[in-house]
Motif scaffolding. Sequence first.
Motif, PDB file in Angstrom:
ATOM      1  N   UNK A  75       0.827  -1.217   0.000  1.00 38.97           N
ATOM      2  CA  UNK A  75       0.000   0.000   0.000  1.00 38.97           C
ATOM      3  C   UNK A  75       0.855   1.259   0.000  1.00 38.97           C
ATOM      4  N   UNK A  76       1.944   1.241   0.783  1.00 45.78           N
ATOM      5  CA  UNK A  76       2.844   2.396   0.811  1.00 45.78           C
ATOM      6  C   UNK A  76       3.450   2.658  -0.568  1.00 45.78           C
ATOM      7  N   UNK A  77       3.821   1.579  -1.248  1.00 45.78           N
ATOM      8  CA  UNK A  77       4.371   1.721  -2.603  1.00 45.78           C
ATOM      9  C   UNK A  77       3.311   2.209  -3.577  1.00 45.78           C
ATOM     10  N   UNK A  78       2.103   1.687  -3.457  1.00 45.53           N
ATOM     11  CA  UNK A  78       1.022   2.089  -4.346  1.00 45.53           C
ATOM     12  C   UNK A  78       0.692   3.566  -4.204  1.00 45.53           C
ATOM     13  N   UNK A  79       0.799   4.081  -3.002  1.00 45.44           N
ATOM     14  CA  UNK A  79       0.544   5.503  -2.774  1.00 45.44           C
ATOM     15  C   UNK A  79       1.472   6.365  -3.625  1.00 45.44           C
ATOM     16  N   UNK A 103      11.063  -8.944  -2.607  1.00 47.78           N
ATOM     17  CA  UNK A 103      11.060  -7.803  -3.525  1.00 47.78           C
ATOM     18  C   UNK A 103      10.481  -8.209  -4.878  1.00 47.78           C
ATOM     19  N   UNK A 104      10.815  -9.414  -5.361  1.00 48.47           N
ATOM     20  CA  UNK A 104      10.223  -9.901  -6.608  1.00 48.47           C
ATOM     21  C   UNK A 104       8.690  -9.900  -6.508  1.00 48.47           C
ATOM     22  N   UNK A 105       8.186 -10.382  -5.396  1.00 48.27           N
ATOM     23  CA  UNK A 105       6.736 -10.409  -5.174  1.00 48.27           C
ATOM     24  C   UNK A 105       6.174  -8.988  -5.211  1.00 48.27           C
ATOM     25  N   UNK A 106       6.868  -8.063  -4.569  1.00 51.08           N
ATOM     26  CA  UNK A 106       6.408  -6.676  -4.504  1.00 51.08           C
ATOM     27  C   UNK A 106       6.361  -6.044  -5.891  1.00 51.08           C
ATOM     28  N   UNK A 107       7.425  -6.195  -6.666  1.00 49.89           N
ATOM     29  CA  UNK A 107       7.443  -5.546  -7.973  1.00 49.89           C
ATOM     30  C   UNK A 107       6.487  -6.223  -8.952  1.00 49.89           C
ATOM     31  N   UNK A 108       6.261  -7.520  -8.789  1.00 46.16           N
ATOM     32  CA  UNK A 108       5.262  -8.184  -9.624  1.00 46.16           C
ATOM     33  C   UNK A 108       3.864  -7.630  -9.353  1.00 46.16           C
ATOM     34  N   UNK A 141      10.956  -3.161 -12.457  1.00 47.29           N
ATOM     35  CA  UNK A 141      11.557  -3.980 -11.411  1.00 47.29           C
ATOM     36  C   UNK A 141      13.026  -4.214 -11.697  1.00 47.29           C
ATOM     37  N   UNK A 142      13.714  -4.780 -10.726  1.00 47.12           N
ATOM     38  CA  UNK A 142      15.158  -4.986 -10.841  1.00 47.12           C
ATOM     39  C   UNK A 142      15.505  -6.464 -10.729  1.00 47.12           C
ATOM     40  N   UNK A 143      16.414  -6.914 -11.573  1.00 46.41           N
ATOM     41  CA  UNK A 143      16.971  -8.263 -11.477  1.00 46.41           C
ATOM     42  C   UNK A 143      18.483  -8.152 -11.528  1.00 46.41           C
TER      43      UNK A 143
END
Length: 492
Positions: A236-240, A279-284, A308-310
């Motif tokens: 939610x913080x990222x979505x904001x 982080x993968x889950x978050x950026x997906x 996203x970053x890899x």
Amino acid sequence: MYRQIILKRSIASSNVFTKQAVISNILRNNIQTRFISHTSEKKLSTTGEPTISTNGLHTKITNEKTYLDTLTNNELLGYLVIGLATINRPILNLVIKLFPYTPLWIIRALVYQNYCGGDNLPQVLKTGERLAERGIRNMMISYTVEACDGKQMSVSIEKIIEETERSISEALVPHTVSMIEDVISKVDKSQISKVINEVPPGYVALKPTGLIEHAADILLNYENPKYLDKYNQLLKNCESICEIAVNENRMLKEKYPEREAPFVVIVVDAERNDLQQGVYKLQRDLMAKYNRSATNGKPTLGDACIVGTVQMYLKQSTSILKLDDELAKKGNYILGWKLVRGAYIHSEVDRSVIHDTKEDTDKNYDAGISNTIANMNSENPTVGHLVVASHNGNTQLKATNLLKQLGESKHSQIVRSNVVLGQLLGMADNITYDLIKNHNTKNIIKYVPWGPPLETKEYLLRRLEENGDAVRADSGWPLVKGILSTFFKRVF
């Protein structure tokens, strides 16, 4: 075992059509890639001119003195200090040990402006203006506060989110608009669609460990039901923040319909490998929500406002990219990637997750670049945006040449407008100068950290610890001699 590097991006798609084979051939015939910390291919000759290795041959990439002539006296002084601090490895190690005890005012007086964008947004805007004077038309800005492993932060989470949101509307958007207005004011209407796409997007880097308290625990346990609420709060913080970027892109697209790339892009930064799965889950989750067509149809290049970053030094990186490719197809969204070899090689506890040799990582990184550009140039791309983040001149020139080989079709031009080269502020400036002056490269940005003075001091320490070899390769005695020579010319 090879050493370190920095910045990121990639994708290996299983169906990149025949164009991938063409680009792969170009890549194999191109120059070899190196880790940032092993930049021995980029050498400074006795005349002070860096060279770059091209399959055993050395090609001059820029005159170091000419590059230094473009810097202000204060910038030269900062680089002189860095040059003296990185003359050899023992001195660099000593500097790293003493750095935490160095008064902040000394750091700010000597090297701060070379590597940090400032304490506040007006200073960040000034940094952007200075970069534009050097031909670098945009930035990736990052509010440098994080709370990994339960660390107590100097500001609250609410403050971090607020400042990051403000950085979009009060720094990146006005700066990007300023750059666009500047280029279109210099051409007639028939050329606007071309020059408007030569201005790179503005980027905001999100550090997941800076967007919620006890971030490490949450990222480590993102699959644990007990942590679901905390993970959702992080999301939610990222979505904001993402909502601000999405809204700005929509409004700017109405004003500049000729634009084929986003105006503002959100980049999810990588963490060390044990946290990276979360982080993968978050950026997906973020890409699945925001990287969609505005008309609810099939997303295309330019729809990827989340990147996203890899880290390609990880053995699992190729399988991660393939998995994300499959998820994007099923979810009808498009991917955005920042490709980096990997910034956490010194802090990875489990060395088995890293490629066994530097050469293996180089091959993996090369494949990531070629496959991604081929994917973007295909009839049904699943990747819509790419940031090639590297301080290595060979890598950046390689990506530049791959883009040139695409031709001049409308689609190829759109691909080029959605591929950007990125480097940290204060690093590899001679390579940046060469790409701009000698290769007419437009799509270059600098990563600009900003924020509280104490936090930015810690950022500088991490740069020395994680990228000390890269700094030393670009600095040391040749840089000191070049700066002293430049000062001498200015005085006499």
